[in-house]
Design a protein around this motif. Structure first.
Motif, short mmCIF file in Angstrom:
data_model
loop_
_atom_site.label_atom_id
_atom_site.label_comp_id
_atom_site.label_asym_id
_atom_site.label_seq_id
_atom_site.Cartn_x
_atom_site.Cartn_y
_atom_site.Cartn_z
N GLU A 16 6.15 3.13 5.92
CA GLU A 16 7.44 3.15 6.60
C GLU A 16 7.87 1.74 7.00
O GLU A 16 9.03 1.37 6.87
CB GLU A 16 7.37 4.06 7.83
N ARG A 17 6.91 0.96 7.50
CA ARG A 17 7.23 -0.44 7.83
C ARG A 17 7.72 -1.19 6.59
O ARG A 17 8.70 -1.92 6.65
CB ARG A 17 6.02 -1.15 8.43
N ALA A 18 7.04 -0.98 5.48
CA ALA A 18 7.45 -1.64 4.24
C ALA A 18 8.84 -1.17 3.82
O ALA A 18 9.66 -1.99 3.38
CB ALA A 18 6.43 -1.34 3.14
N PHE A 19 9.11 0.11 3.97
CA PHE A 19 10.42 0.66 3.63
C PHE A 19 11.51 -0.01 4.45
O PHE A 19 12.51 -0.47 3.92
CB PHE A 19 10.42 2.18 3.88
N PHE A 20 11.31 -0.08 5.77
CA PHE A 20 12.34 -0.64 6.65
C PHE A 20 12.46 -2.16 6.50
O PHE A 20 13.55 -2.70 6.57
CB PHE A 20 12.06 -0.29 8.11
N HIS A 21 11.34 -2.83 6.30
CA HIS A 21 11.38 -4.30 6.24
C HIS A 21 12.03 -4.83 4.98
O HIS A 21 12.44 -5.99 4.94
CB HIS A 21 9.99 -4.90 6.44
#
Length: 134
Positions: free
Chosen positions: A61-66
């Motif tokens: 999720e962090r990778a998705f948002f970043h």
């Protein structure tokens, strides 16, 4: 809203108009990407509070948002709210909250491009929000 639309897709005899003119195609594609990545997570449209989910962002999720620009992130938050997708809304807002947690008003103004905020106003904001702590 989106749950109803998805359910209505099965009813081809009575076509429906999808009122998403407030959401850009690019943002809809980001929402679609989120939905595909979370299709095994259960009912992402269920109106649960964050405490019933794990509000901690996973690495994926962090990778998705970043990978999103700030503008895309804010458009996504708006779309998640409009489409009544509490899971996506909570996760995206958790990311934004993490961006400002423990920061001064000057740092927050810089993050959100509010550098024109007058020094007197920043001081007022600091005083009014002391309860937030560091």
């Amino acid at each position: 809203m989106l749950v109803t639309l998805i359910a209505d897709f099965d009813n081809f005899d009575n076509p429906i108009e999808v009122p998403v003119s407030k959401i850009s195609v690019a943002t809809i594609m980001i929402v679609k990407e989120w939905m595909l990545a979370h299709k095994e997570d259960g009912d992402m449209f269920k109106n649960e509070t964050t405490s019933e989910w794990d509000s901690t962002l996973t690495e994926s999720e962090r990778a998705f948002f970043h990978k999103l620009s700030e503008n895309e992130l804010y458009e996504l938050i708006s779309a998640a709210n409009f489409l009544d997708m509490p899971h996506l809304l909570d996760k995206a807002c958790e990311l934004v909250a993490g961006m400002v947690r423990g920061r001064s008003s000057e740092e927050i103004a810089q993050i959100f491009g509010l550098n024109s905020l007058a020094a007197a106003k920043r001081n007022t904001v600091d005083v009014e929000n002391q309860w937030l702590g560091d």
